[in-house]
Design a protein around this motif. Structure first.
Motif, PDB file in Angstrom:
ATOM      1  N   ALA A 161     -11.687   3.054  -1.850  1.00  0.00           N
ATOM      2  CA  ALA A 161     -10.793   1.911  -1.636  1.00  0.00           C
ATOM      3  C   ALA A 161      -9.735   1.841  -2.739  1.00  0.00           C
ATOM      4  O   ALA A 161      -8.556   1.564  -2.468  1.00  0.00           O
ATOM      5  N   GLN A 162     -10.138   2.102  -3.976  1.00  0.00           N
ATOM      6  CA  GLN A 162      -9.193   2.064  -5.098  1.00  0.00           C
ATOM      7  C   GLN A 162      -8.151   3.171  -4.967  1.00  0.00           C
ATOM      8  O   GLN A 162      -6.955   2.955  -5.214  1.00  0.00           O
ATOM      9  N   ILE A 163      -8.592   4.350  -4.559  1.00  0.00           N
ATOM     10  CA  ILE A 163      -7.665   5.478  -4.382  1.00  0.00           C
ATOM     11  C   ILE A 163      -6.642   5.157  -3.297  1.00  0.00           C
ATOM     12  O   ILE A 163      -5.437   5.413  -3.457  1.00  0.00           O
ATOM     13  N   ILE A 164      -7.114   4.591  -2.192  1.00  0.00           N
ATOM     14  CA  ILE A 164      -6.204   4.252  -1.093  1.00  0.00           C
ATOM     15  C   ILE A 164      -5.220   3.169  -1.527  1.00  0.00           C
ATOM     16  O   ILE A 164      -4.023   3.239  -1.226  1.00  0.00           O
ATOM     17  N   LYS A 165      -5.714   2.178  -2.260  1.00  0.00           N
ATOM     18  CA  LYS A 165      -4.830   1.114  -2.743  1.00  0.00           C
ATOM     19  C   LYS A 165      -3.760   1.684  -3.672  1.00  0.00           C
ATOM     20  O   LYS A 165      -2.571   1.366  -3.538  1.00  0.00           O
ATOM     21  N   ASP A 166      -4.178   2.541  -4.610  1.00  0.00           N
ATOM     22  CA  ASP A 166      -3.224   3.147  -5.548  1.00  0.00           C
ATOM     23  C   ASP A 166      -2.182   3.976  -4.801  1.00  0.00           C
ATOM     24  O   ASP A 166      -0.987   3.948  -5.137  1.00  0.00           O
ATOM     25  N   HIS A 167      -2.632   4.710  -3.789  1.00  0.00           N
ATOM     26  CA  HIS A 167      -1.709   5.536  -3.002  1.00  0.00           C
ATOM     27  C   HIS A 167      -0.672   4.663  -2.299  1.00  0.00           C
ATOM     28  O   HIS A 167       0.528   4.981  -2.309  1.00  0.00           O
ATOM     29  N   LYS A 168      -1.130   3.585  -1.711  1.00  0.00           N
ATOM     30  CA  LYS A 168      -0.212   2.704  -0.988  1.00  0.00           C
ATOM     31  C   LYS A 168       0.794   2.055  -1.934  1.00  0.00           C
ATOM     32  O   LYS A 168       1.977   1.913  -1.605  1.00  0.00           O
ATOM     33  N   GLU A 169       0.326   1.668  -3.111  1.00  0.00           N
ATOM     34  CA  GLU A 169       1.224   1.028  -4.072  1.00  0.00           C
ATOM     35  C   GLU A 169       2.230   2.022  -4.639  1.00  0.00           C
ATOM     36  O   GLU A 169       3.386   1.676  -4.897  1.00  0.00           O
ATOM     37  N   MET A 170       1.815   3.269  -4.818  1.00  0.00           N
ATOM     38  CA  MET A 170       2.702   4.289  -5.385  1.00  0.00           C
ATOM     39  C   MET A 170       3.730   4.783  -4.370  1.00  0.00           C
ATOM     40  O   MET A 170       4.886   5.036  -4.710  1.00  0.00           O
ATOM     41  N   THR A 171       3.313   4.915  -3.117  1.00  0.00           N
ATOM     42  CA  THR A 171       4.192   5.498  -2.100  1.00  0.00           C
ATOM     43  C   THR A 171       4.899   4.456  -1.243  1.00  0.00           C
ATOM     44  O   THR A 171       5.920   4.755  -0.619  1.00  0.00           O
ATOM     45  N   GLY A 172       4.339   3.254  -1.195  1.00  0.00           N
ATOM     46  CA  GLY A 172       4.905   2.231  -0.325  1.00  0.00           C
ATOM     47  C   GLY A 172       4.545   2.429   1.134  1.00  0.00           C
ATOM     48  O   GLY A 172       5.034   1.703   2.008  1.00  0.00           O
ATOM     49  N   GLU A 173       3.683   3.415   1.403  1.00  0.00           N
ATOM     50  CA  GLU A 173       3.280   3.687   2.781  1.00  0.00           C
ATOM     51  C   GLU A 173       2.225   2.684   3.233  1.00  0.00           C
ATOM     52  O   GLU A 173       1.394   2.238   2.440  1.00  0.00           O
ATOM     53  N   ALA A 174       2.263   2.357   4.517  1.00  0.00           N
ATOM     54  CA  ALA A 174       1.321   1.378   5.055  1.00  0.00           C
ATOM     55  C   ALA A 174      -0.087   1.948   5.157  1.00  0.00           C
ATOM     56  O   ALA A 174      -1.070   1.215   5.124  1.00  0.00           O
ATOM     57  N   ARG A 175      -0.173   3.275   5.280  1.00  0.00           N
ATOM     58  CA  ARG A 175      -1.481   3.912   5.392  1.00  0.00           C
ATOM     59  C   ARG A 175      -1.424   5.311   4.806  1.00  0.00           C
ATOM     60  O   ARG A 175      -0.352   5.900   4.677  1.00  0.00           O
ATOM     61  N   ILE A 176      -2.569   5.824   4.443  1.00  0.00           N
ATOM     62  CA  ILE A 176      -2.660   7.188   3.942  1.00  0.00           C
ATOM     63  C   ILE A 176      -3.073   8.085   5.104  1.00  0.00           C
ATOM     64  O   ILE A 176      -4.070   7.823   5.776  1.00  0.00           O
ATOM     65  N   ASP A 177      -2.283   9.131   5.349  1.00  0.00           N
ATOM     66  CA  ASP A 177      -2.493   9.925   6.557  1.00  0.00           C
ATOM     67  C   ASP A 177      -3.174  11.263   6.297  1.00  0.00           C
ATOM     68  O   ASP A 177      -3.593  11.938   7.222  1.00  0.00           O
ATOM     69  N   TYR A 178      -3.257  11.672   5.050  1.00  0.00           N
ATOM     70  CA  TYR A 178      -3.933  12.907   4.642  1.00  0.00           C
ATOM     71  C   TYR A 178      -3.250  14.176   5.151  1.00  0.00           C
ATOM     72  O   TYR A 178      -3.836  15.258   5.094  1.00  0.00           O
ATOM     73  N   ASP A 179      -2.032  14.058   5.643  1.00  0.00           N
ATOM     74  CA  ASP A 179      -1.312  15.255   6.084  1.00  0.00           C
ATOM     75  C   ASP A 179      -1.036  16.203   4.918  1.00  0.00           C
ATOM     76  O   ASP A 179      -0.866  17.411   5.120  1.00  0.00           O
TER      77      ASP A 179
END
Length: 257
Positions: free
Chosen positions: A194-212
């Motif tokens: 959950a922390q990794i996903i939150k950090d990713h969203k805050e850093m990228t501004g993306e609504a979701r992490i897609d793992y592409d």
């Protein structure tokens, strides 16, 4: 570039397949039946059929997708097939050993159906997706563990009753210890993810992490499935859900959807 296969062309192919298999040449499903089966299959994965249609309301599939879907629909038209029992009649609604055997037969059927109709890599990827969606291997191993415990119990018959009880209590302690350890590990892992996903969203501004970015569709889908499973797990465990939401100041729906 692979060509696209229309839903109408796919239906015609399925009609021909069943026509050729019938003894009198009269058994052939209608396009409406095939389309309905396709919609039921797609709907079972929570996908809106409208998302698959182009601006003209038509559905086109990649060649490998068409082969995969044709195999699924063929099973849904066979009253003895797993897909028919699973999607149409709902008679396979319990994950017991009999159902697992049916899933195993279905996956074997799909493997053979797709062989020589697409590359081995594409075929294996679809089989991996089926395994993942049905959690086949994990559920089969769970069943094997149950059977192993039963076999262990039967092996104790020649021992004194007090010795039987002692050995079973020892096994119970081992399982209880592993249960507690796994609970702690699951909670810590869920918080970390959950922390990794939150950090990713805050850093990228993306609504979701897609793992592409992993550049591997199978691995990316496994991560997506993990996130879906975590969301289900948290919805079923409100105390853990509340802890994570408080710690990260975000709802789990915002994190994992």
């Amino acid at each position: 570039m692979s060509k696209k296969i229309s839903m109408h062309a796919l239906a015609k192919s399925i009609e021909d397949e069943f026509y050729n298999k019938s003894e009198n040449g009269k058994v052939s499903p209608s396009y409406k039946t095939i389309e309905r089966r396709f919609m039921q299959f797609v709907g079972s994965f929570g996908i809106d059929i409208k998302e698959l249609k182009n601006k003209n309301g038509e559905i086109y599939l990649e060649e490998t997708e068409a082969v995969f879907v044709q195999g699924i629909i063929a099973q849904s038209l066979d009253k003895k097939g797993f897909v028919y029992k699973f999607l149409i009649t709902g008679e396979l609604n319990e994950l017991d050993l009999a159902t697992l055997l049916e899933i195993g037969d279905f996956m074997k059927y799909m493997y053979e159906y797709m062989t020589d109709k697409m590359s081995d890599d594409d075929r294996d990827s679809y089989i991996m997706d089926l395994n993942r969606n049905f959690k086949y291997t994990a559920l089969l191993e769970r069943e094997n563990i149950y059977r192993l415990i039963d076999a262990l119990y039967l092996n104790l018959n020649s021992l004194l009753y007090s010795h039987q009880v002692s050995l079973l209590l020892d096994l119970k302690k081992v399982l209880e210890k592993e249960f507690v350890r796994s609970n702690i590990e699951i909670v810590l892992n869920t918080i970390e993810v959950a922390q990794i996903i939150k950090d990713h969203k805050e850093m990228t501004g993306e609504a979701r992490i897609d793992y592409d970015y992993l550049n591997n569709d199978d691995i990316a889908e496994e991560y997506r499935q993990r996130d879906r499973d975590i969301l289900v797990f948290l919805e079923e465990n409100p105390l853990i859900k509340e802890h994570i939401e408080t710690k990260l100041n975000m709802t789990v729906e915002e994190l994992f959807k």
